[in-house]
Motif scaffolding. Structure first.
Motif, PDB file in Angstrom:
ATOM      1  N   TYR A  75     -55.707 -29.721  10.307  1.00 27.37           N
ATOM      2  CA  TYR A  75     -55.002 -29.844   9.036  1.00 27.37           C
ATOM      3  C   TYR A  75     -53.915 -30.905   9.172  1.00 27.37           C
ATOM      4  O   TYR A  75     -53.086 -30.844  10.098  1.00 27.37           O
ATOM      5  N   VAL A  76     -53.904 -31.864   8.263  1.00 30.54           N
ATOM      6  CA  VAL A  76     -52.895 -32.927   8.310  1.00 30.54           C
ATOM      7  C   VAL A  76     -51.608 -32.369   7.694  1.00 30.54           C
ATOM      8  O   VAL A  76     -51.423 -32.388   6.478  1.00 30.54           O
ATOM      9  N   GLY A  77     -50.743 -31.841   8.565  1.00 29.99           N
ATOM     10  CA  GLY A  77     -49.556 -31.113   8.101  1.00 29.99           C
ATOM     11  C   GLY A  77     -48.451 -32.013   7.596  1.00 29.99           C
ATOM     12  O   GLY A  77     -47.777 -31.698   6.613  1.00 29.99           O
ATOM     13  N   PHE A  78     -48.238 -33.132   8.286  1.00 32.06           N
ATOM     14  CA  PHE A  78     -47.174 -34.063   7.892  1.00 32.06           C
ATOM     15  C   PHE A  78     -47.708 -35.482   7.899  1.00 32.06           C
ATOM     16  O   PHE A  78     -48.549 -35.828   8.722  1.00 32.06           O
ATOM     17  N   ILE A  79     -47.211 -36.282   6.948  1.00 28.85           N
ATOM     18  CA  ILE A  79     -47.724 -37.638   6.801  1.00 28.85           C
ATOM     19  C   ILE A  79     -46.593 -38.653   6.901  1.00 28.85           C
ATOM     20  O   ILE A  79     -45.420 -38.289   7.101  1.00 28.85           O
ATOM     21  N   TRP A  80     -46.972 -39.905   6.742  1.00 25.79           N
ATOM     22  CA  TRP A  80     -46.057 -41.050   6.925  1.00 25.79           C
ATOM     23  C   TRP A  80     -44.987 -41.043   5.824  1.00 25.79           C
ATOM     24  O   TRP A  80     -45.342 -41.099   4.644  1.00 25.79           O
ATOM     25  N   GLY A  81     -43.716 -40.934   6.232  1.00 22.96           N
ATOM     26  CA  GLY A  81     -42.641 -40.906   5.240  1.00 22.96           C
ATOM     27  C   GLY A  81     -42.132 -39.508   4.932  1.00 22.96           C
ATOM     28  O   GLY A  81     -41.152 -39.363   4.199  1.00 22.96           O
ATOM     29  N   ASP A  82     -42.779 -38.462   5.467  1.00 24.71           N
ATOM     30  CA  ASP A  82     -42.189 -37.122   5.360  1.00 24.71           C
ATOM     31  C   ASP A  82     -40.857 -37.110   6.103  1.00 24.71           C
ATOM     32  O   ASP A  82     -40.557 -38.006   6.892  1.00 24.71           O
ATOM     33  N   GLN A  89     -37.253 -40.346   8.494  1.00 26.64           N
ATOM     34  CA  GLN A  89     -38.605 -40.405   7.921  1.00 26.64           C
ATOM     35  C   GLN A  89     -39.644 -40.448   9.031  1.00 26.64           C
ATOM     36  O   GLN A  89     -39.499 -41.176  10.013  1.00 26.64           O
ATOM     37  N   HIS A  90     -40.685 -39.636   8.851  1.00 27.64           N
ATOM     38  CA  HIS A  90     -41.740 -39.482   9.856  1.00 27.64           C
ATOM     39  C   HIS A  90     -42.575 -40.755   9.930  1.00 27.64           C
ATOM     40  O   HIS A  90     -43.048 -41.238   8.917  1.00 27.64           O
ATOM     41  N   GLN A  91     -42.787 -41.230  11.142  1.00 28.22           N
ATOM     42  CA  GLN A  91     -43.401 -42.540  11.351  1.00 28.22           C
ATOM     43  C   GLN A  91     -44.918 -42.487  11.481  1.00 28.22           C
ATOM     44  O   GLN A  91     -45.569 -43.521  11.598  1.00 28.22           O
ATOM     45  N   GLY A  92     -45.480 -41.275  11.524  1.00 24.81           N
ATOM     46  CA  GLY A  92     -46.925 -41.173  11.721  1.00 24.81           C
ATOM     47  C   GLY A  92     -47.494 -39.997  10.967  1.00 24.81           C
ATOM     48  O   GLY A  92     -46.934 -39.559   9.958  1.00 24.81           O
ATOM     49  N   ILE A  93     -48.613 -39.453  11.482  1.00 22.88           N
ATOM     50  CA  ILE A  93     -49.188 -38.250  10.895  1.00 22.88           C
ATOM     51  C   ILE A  93     -49.276 -37.181  11.978  1.00 22.88           C
ATOM     52  O   ILE A  93     -49.424 -37.498  13.159  1.00 22.88           O
ATOM     53  N   ASP A  94     -49.165 -35.926  11.557  1.00 22.07           N
ATOM     54  CA  ASP A  94     -49.286 -34.793  12.476  1.00 22.07           C
ATOM     55  C   ASP A  94     -50.502 -33.976  12.060  1.00 22.07           C
ATOM     56  O   ASP A  94     -50.540 -33.436  10.950  1.00 22.07           O
ATOM     57  N   VAL A  95     -51.475 -33.888  12.968  1.00 22.93           N
ATOM     58  CA  VAL A  95     -52.702 -33.138  12.669  1.00 22.93           C
ATOM     59  C   VAL A  95     -52.729 -31.894  13.552  1.00 22.93           C
ATOM     60  O   VAL A  95     -52.723 -31.995  14.783  1.00 22.93           O
ATOM     61  N   PHE A  96     -52.739 -30.728  12.899  1.00 28.74           N
ATOM     62  CA  PHE A  96     -52.659 -29.442  13.595  1.00 28.74           C
ATOM     63  C   PHE A  96     -54.062 -28.858  13.745  1.00 28.74           C
ATOM     64  O   PHE A  96     -54.720 -28.529  12.760  1.00 28.74           O
ATOM     65  N   ASP A 216     -48.097 -47.975   7.333  1.00 26.92           N
ATOM     66  CA  ASP A 216     -48.707 -46.896   6.553  1.00 26.92           C
ATOM     67  C   ASP A 216     -50.154 -46.722   7.035  1.00 26.92           C
ATOM     68  O   ASP A 216     -50.963 -47.648   6.916  1.00 26.92           O
ATOM     69  N   PRO A 217     -50.493 -45.553   7.598  1.00 26.81           N
ATOM     70  CA  PRO A 217     -51.846 -45.386   8.142  1.00 26.81           C
ATOM     71  C   PRO A 217     -52.932 -45.174   7.080  1.00 26.81           C
ATOM     72  O   PRO A 217     -54.126 -45.151   7.422  1.00 26.81           O
ATOM     73  N   LEU A 225     -52.051 -40.971   3.011  1.00 26.45           N
ATOM     74  CA  LEU A 225     -51.133 -40.549   4.072  1.00 26.45           C
ATOM     75  C   LEU A 225     -49.716 -41.062   3.877  1.00 26.45           C
ATOM     76  O   LEU A 225     -48.892 -40.965   4.780  1.00 26.45           O
ATOM     77  N   ASN A 226     -49.420 -41.599   2.691  1.00 28.33           N
ATOM     78  CA  ASN A 226     -48.084 -42.119   2.416  1.00 28.33           C
ATOM     79  C   ASN A 226     -47.346 -41.101   1.548  1.00 28.33           C
ATOM     80  O   ASN A 226     -47.726 -40.848   0.402  1.00 28.33           O
TER      81      ASN A 226
END
Ligand SMILES: [Zn+2]
Length: 244
Positions: A75-82, A89-96, A216-217, A225-226
């Motif tokens: 699950y993509v919990g957090f994305i770019w800019g969260d 600001q979050h620089q990437g994506i977090d996949v759980f 931005d991925p 993802l933005n």
């Protein structure tokens, strides 16, 4: 005369106050949006991943015509800019992955040259000499949290600390998701943090911790993802069904 000065002063103070409120709102908004939206849904998913199978992405799959494949499942919990705190600001994506450390595989999203610095317990970086979306420039893909909370690595033994510029194809197994944060008493939850890092122009990667040093991925993975464009939707491939 004194009266006039006072009214100038008070309108100046009101102006200053308005500026202060606007600046505070600008920094707090991404943080509030992340806290009320994304964090709530992540805990919903983590409580029962099997209830929300349609919310996950799958390792090694490509979304549409995207140049990168998905580097892991979950699950993509957090994305770019969260944002996890005001001003950040979050620089990437977090996949759980929804599994314990050492279970959910991570693969290279695109071919390139892999480096693992001697002191990197949970991280590898892959140099892509020609950005598939902008062939004139070099970019880097960064994969981290591949260790348990005590710093025992879950990176593939093919890439020991000190590995430098080893060529890997897209889809090469890199390791497993973990929850290493640097503080054993405060692990981060098992996931992969993935980001696309800019080059400094002289062949080195920029500091990944600054969002301005990352890209931005979304177009690389074919996903929304933005965070400024996707404040609340579950991130899945457009040709899957839409989710909530
Ligand atoms: Zn992250």
């Amino acid at each position: 005369m004194i009266k006039k000065d006072r009214s100038v002063l008070s309108s100046w103070l009101i102006g200053l106050f308005i500026v202060f409120v606007l600046v505070a709102a600008y920094f707090a908004y991404p943080w509030l949006r992340t806290r009320v939206g994304r964090m709530r849904r992540l805990s919903e998913w983590l409580n029962n991943p099997s209830m929300h199978q349609g919310w996950s992405v799958n390792v090694g799959t490509r979304c549409g015509e995207a140049p990168f494949i998905l580097p892991t499942s979950g699950y993509v919990g957090f994305i770019w800019g969260d944002s996890f705190r005001p001003g950040h600001q979050h620089q990437g994506i977090d996949v759980f992955g929804g599994e314990i450390t050492g279970k959910t595989p991570v693969v290279a999203a695109h071919a390139g040259y892999l480096t693992r610095l001697p002191d990197w317990k949970s991280t590898v970086i892959i140099r892509i000499p020609s950005d598939p979306l902008d062939s004139g420039r070099q970019i880097w893909t960064y994969y981290t949290h591949m260790a348990n909370k005590n710093g025992i690595s879950t990176i593939s033994p093919d890439f020991p600390p000190g590995t430098s510029e080893q060529f890997v194809e897209a889809g090469t197994f890199l390791g497993y998701q973990g929850d290493y944060s640097g503080d054993p008493d405060n692990p981060v939850g098992v996931h992969l943090h993935f980001s696309i890092v800019k080059d400094d122009g002289s062949g080195r990667f920029r500091n990944e911790l600054e969002i301005n040093n990352t890209l931005d991925p979304s177009p690389y993975l074919g996903l929304s993802l933005n965070a400024s464009q996707n404040p609340e939707k579950v991130v899945i491939c457009a040709d899957q069904n839409d989710g909530p």
